[in-house]
Every structure is written in structure tokens, then in C-alpha cells.
Scaffold this motif. Sequence first.
Motif, short mmCIF file in Angstrom:
data_model
loop_
_atom_site.label_atom_id
_atom_site.label_comp_id
_atom_site.label_asym_id
_atom_site.label_seq_id
_atom_site.Cartn_x
_atom_site.Cartn_y
_atom_site.Cartn_z
N SER A 71 -2.70 -35.80 42.33
CA SER A 71 -3.74 -35.34 41.41
C SER A 71 -3.34 -35.69 39.98
O SER A 71 -2.18 -36.00 39.70
CB SER A 71 -3.97 -33.82 41.54
OG SER A 71 -2.89 -33.09 41.00
N HIS A 72 -4.32 -35.65 39.09
CA HIS A 72 -4.13 -35.97 37.67
C HIS A 72 -4.75 -34.82 36.86
O HIS A 72 -5.89 -34.92 36.42
CB HIS A 72 -4.84 -37.27 37.30
CG HIS A 72 -4.45 -38.47 38.09
ND1 HIS A 72 -3.72 -39.51 37.55
CD2 HIS A 72 -4.72 -38.84 39.37
CE1 HIS A 72 -3.56 -40.46 38.46
NE2 HIS A 72 -4.16 -40.07 39.59
N LEU A 73 -4.03 -33.74 36.68
CA LEU A 73 -4.64 -32.54 36.13
C LEU A 73 -4.38 -32.32 34.65
O LEU A 73 -5.01 -31.45 34.05
CB LEU A 73 -4.16 -31.31 36.91
CG LEU A 73 -4.44 -31.30 38.41
CD1 LEU A 73 -3.98 -29.99 39.03
CD2 LEU A 73 -5.91 -31.55 38.71
N VAL A 74 -3.46 -33.07 34.05
CA VAL A 74 -3.17 -32.87 32.63
C VAL A 74 -4.07 -33.79 31.81
O VAL A 74 -3.72 -34.93 31.51
CB VAL A 74 -1.68 -33.13 32.32
CG1 VAL A 74 -1.37 -32.72 30.88
CG2 VAL A 74 -0.78 -32.37 33.29
N SER A 113 -2.72 -26.95 28.98
CA SER A 113 -2.14 -26.03 29.97
C SER A 113 -3.23 -25.18 30.62
O SER A 113 -3.19 -24.93 31.84
CB SER A 113 -1.10 -25.14 29.30
OG SER A 113 -0.46 -24.31 30.24
N ALA A 114 -4.20 -24.75 29.84
CA ALA A 114 -5.29 -23.94 30.40
C ALA A 114 -6.10 -24.75 31.41
O ALA A 114 -6.54 -24.22 32.44
CB ALA A 114 -6.19 -23.43 29.28
N ASN A 115 -6.30 -26.04 31.13
CA ASN A 115 -7.01 -26.89 32.08
C ASN A 115 -6.26 -27.00 33.39
O ASN A 115 -6.83 -26.89 34.48
CB ASN A 115 -7.22 -28.28 31.49
CG ASN A 115 -8.57 -28.45 30.83
OD1 ASN A 115 -9.41 -27.56 30.89
ND2 ASN A 115 -8.77 -29.59 30.19
N VAL A 116 -4.94 -27.26 33.31
CA VAL A 116 -4.13 -27.37 34.53
C VAL A 116 -4.23 -26.07 35.33
O VAL A 116 -4.45 -26.09 36.56
CB VAL A 116 -2.67 -27.69 34.20
CG1 VAL A 116 -1.82 -27.69 35.47
CG2 VAL A 116 -2.56 -29.05 33.51
N MET A 120 -5.82 -25.67 39.13
CA MET A 120 -4.95 -25.20 40.21
C MET A 120 -5.49 -23.93 40.83
O MET A 120 -5.40 -23.74 42.05
CB MET A 120 -3.52 -25.02 39.70
CG MET A 120 -2.81 -26.35 39.49
SD MET A 120 -1.04 -26.13 39.19
CE MET A 120 -0.49 -27.87 39.25
N ARG A 121 -6.05 -23.04 40.03
CA ARG A 121 -6.69 -21.85 40.60
C ARG A 121 -7.87 -22.24 41.47
O ARG A 121 -8.09 -21.67 42.55
CB ARG A 121 -7.15 -20.90 39.48
CG ARG A 121 -6.06 -20.14 38.79
CD ARG A 121 -6.63 -18.99 37.97
NE ARG A 121 -7.59 -19.44 36.98
CZ ARG A 121 -7.29 -19.80 35.73
NH1 ARG A 121 -6.03 -19.76 35.32
NH2 ARG A 121 -8.24 -20.17 34.89
N GLU A 122 -8.63 -23.20 41.00
CA GLU A 122 -9.79 -23.70 41.75
C GLU A 122 -9.34 -24.26 43.10
O GLU A 122 -9.96 -23.98 44.14
CB GLU A 122 -10.46 -24.78 40.91
CG GLU A 122 -11.74 -25.35 41.45
CD GLU A 122 -12.29 -26.39 40.48
OE1 GLU A 122 -13.02 -26.01 39.53
OE2 GLU A 122 -11.98 -27.60 40.66
N ALA A 123 -8.28 -25.06 43.08
CA ALA A 123 -7.76 -25.62 44.32
C ALA A 123 -7.18 -24.56 45.24
O ALA A 123 -7.35 -24.61 46.46
CB ALA A 123 -6.72 -26.69 44.01
N LEU A 124 -6.49 -23.58 44.65
CA LEU A 124 -5.89 -22.51 45.45
C LEU A 124 -6.97 -21.74 46.21
O LEU A 124 -6.78 -21.41 47.39
CB LEU A 124 -5.11 -21.56 44.53
CG LEU A 124 -4.33 -20.44 45.21
CD1 LEU A 124 -3.17 -20.99 46.05
CD2 LEU A 124 -3.80 -19.45 44.17
N LEU A 148 4.07 -33.97 30.81
CA LEU A 148 4.98 -33.61 31.90
C LEU A 148 5.58 -32.23 31.68
O LEU A 148 5.78 -31.48 32.65
CB LEU A 148 6.07 -34.67 32.02
CG LEU A 148 5.57 -36.04 32.49
CD1 LEU A 148 6.67 -37.08 32.38
CD2 LEU A 148 5.05 -35.98 33.91
N ARG A 149 5.89 -31.90 30.45
CA ARG A 149 6.41 -30.56 30.16
C ARG A 149 5.39 -29.51 30.55
O ARG A 149 5.74 -28.48 31.17
CB ARG A 149 6.77 -30.45 28.69
CG ARG A 149 7.18 -29.05 28.24
CD ARG A 149 7.64 -29.03 26.80
NE ARG A 149 6.72 -29.69 25.90
CZ ARG A 149 5.59 -29.15 25.45
NH1 ARG A 149 5.21 -27.94 25.86
NH2 ARG A 149 4.81 -29.81 24.61
N ILE A 150 4.12 -29.75 30.24
CA ILE A 150 3.06 -28.81 30.60
C ILE A 150 2.89 -28.76 32.12
O ILE A 150 2.77 -27.68 32.71
CB ILE A 150 1.75 -29.20 29.90
CG1 ILE A 150 1.85 -28.92 28.40
CG2 ILE A 150 0.56 -28.47 30.51
CD1 ILE A 150 0.76 -29.56 27.58
N ALA A 151 2.89 -29.91 32.77
CA ALA A 151 2.76 -29.92 34.23
C ALA A 151 3.88 -29.14 34.89
O ALA A 151 3.66 -28.41 35.87
CB ALA A 151 2.75 -31.36 34.73
#
Length: 389
Positions: A71-74, A113-116, A120-124, A148-151
Amino acid sequence: MTTTLITNIRSLVTNDPALGDGPLGLVEDAALVLDGETVAWAGPAAQAPAADHRVDAGGRAVLPGFVDSHSHLVFAGDRTAEFNARMSGRPYEAGGIRTTVAATRAATDAELSANVARFMREALRQGTTTFETKSGYGLTVEDEARALRIAAEHTDEVTYLGAHIVSPDHADDPAAYVDLVTGPMLDACAPYARWVDVFCEKGAFDGDQARAVLTAGMARGLLPRIHANQLSYGPGVQLAVELDAASADHCTHLTDADVDALASGNTVATLLPGAEFSTRAAWPDARRLLDAGVTVALSTDCNPGSSFTSSVPFCIALAVRDMGMTPDEAVWSATAGGAAALRRTDVGRLAPGTRADLTVLDAPSHVHLAYRPGVPLVAEVWRRGARVV
């Protein structure tokens, strides 16, 4: 720690053939015992040992939590207009990534960070309990390192993808950008990542450039994976097998030699049907790969340009309908296959000693994931032995 017995499971996918029928290790009228964060026992409910707590699954199906290995979430921004244009006849091109690069560079750390966290909550909620995600929308030393730090604040499976496309800042000098990716950018990014990746494709990086990126990352202790053969035939799959990459992702355009290489090596072919759905491109031929003995994973490729879905169940339905997979094969590929693509043995299965990550469906069988496409079937999600959905 206390133990929990989950019983009255209509069908249990363990992905351990020693525990049940077929590759899925399917157990009917089953139970699980969780001991803290791990699975302590799995088998027929009539044989289940006692536990401190008891949970009734209500005759539902239980399977391992999905493992989304690509995935590409950042990122920031929106590409609705691009999608709308593409659906009106404009083909996808790698250059569309530049739109997201500009928006991502302009976003704050908090916004990214809020987007990630949101995705992830959506996927969970849809059953995904293990996530991989990448950089690739910064394309400067500073922006790639912060991505990467945020991920890494959200997942352990972090991939350095500075070589997503040639940065717009180096459009006239791709060689200089490769030097940046394999030098100062790698130095800044390696401490936050487990993996190194490259988009080996026309309009992105050729075989020699991809080799340089991956070998530089490997020299810094990162493990290789690769975007390979998505838009056209090319050297990506062969390079992945040669370097013993964990995964070659997309695998849409394959020669017989590519398939033979995957079948003879340890590299997983990760198929991403959301991308084909969203670009009206040719579907990967999963049947061809499976019949050749290739290990196949299914993942979402969640990104704002070519596959804006976080739903593994949706990808399972696509794989069964349009890629020649059986429901059993698709479920295995979205769980154990994803784990193999991340070289993990602790997730993607429900067997003694594995992590207690599981998805409970509001259905009697895992087959309903393909049988009832688009229906929100995930009733509960457990992660590390605790119910989180």
C-alpha cells in the motif's frame, strides 16, 4: 495473561494443512483458544480445552486477519479529476504520481499522519490486521525521510520507495536522481525502513537503475521488493528473482521465462487487482501463475491514483471473478500469501504460536467474500488477542 475460548465457529480457516482440510486447513464446527496475544489451540469445538473466558462466534466463519503487503498510505491530496478523466478514456501513466508528490510535499506531518491512521482504521474495519506501506510521494531527502518516519509510527512494515518515479526536480537528469536515491536519500531513510522498493517500468526506472537502487538498499540492510511488469513487459520480475526479493508486485505482463523464474525462486508474485479495476487495464493471470507453482499474494495497492481502495475483500472478489482464482486460493493469497510476501510466519495463519489476529465474518463460510461482493461481511476483528472491531 488469561486465555479465551472462541467457540461455535461454523468454519475456521487456519492455513495450516496439519490442522484441517486442504491448503486452508479448514476446520468445520471449530474453536480457537487464545493465550494473550497468541493462538494456543485450534481445532474441532468438541475437543477444545478449557479457558478462562468463553466467546460464542454465533456460527460464523473465522479466518486469519488479512495481510495487506502493498500500500501507499503516506500522501495528501485527491486525484478524483484524474480518475474521472481516465474513466472517460484517458489511459493511466506513471507521471500522474507527480500530482500527489506536490500535495504531499505541501502537507504537514500531522496531516500526513492523520491520513495514514484514517486509512488503516478503514482497512482494519474490513479485516486487515497487518499493513505494509511505502514512501514515494516526497522524492526529496527530507520528504522521503519524514514519510517513512510517519509510516513507522503506524506499522513495522515500512518500505523505502524513493525510486517511485524520477523526481520532477531531476526530470532532466535521471542519473543524478538515482545517485540521490542510492546515496543521501538512502542514508536518511534507511533507519526508518525494513524494505527497499523501486518502480521498474517505462516512464519510471529501467532495469539497470532498478538494480542500482535495490543493491544499494540491500547493502544498508534493507530487504528488496519491486514494482514489476505492471504496465508492460520488462526486466523487473527477472531482477526480483535474481536478487531473491521477497515480492514482485503487479506481475501483469509476464513472459513464460518470467513465470518459470518465479516458480523456481522464492519471490512471491503479489497481484493487485484494484489497480486493474481502477485503470481498466488487463487483469493479471493468476491461474497461469498458480498452475506453474508460483506463490501468489493479493493486496490492495491502496493509493490515490490507480487503486484507491483499502478493501481486501473487494480484491478477493475481483481475483475470483476476473483473475481465475478459486475462493480458497484468493483467501489464502490475502492471508498466508501476504505474510509470505513480507516473509512473516507469525501472521496469516491461525495455528498454535501465531499471532492472534483474526477476522469474523457475518457468514458461515469464507467463500461469501467472493459470493457476496461489496457486502460488509466483517463482523469482528481481533488483533493480538483483543477485539478491536
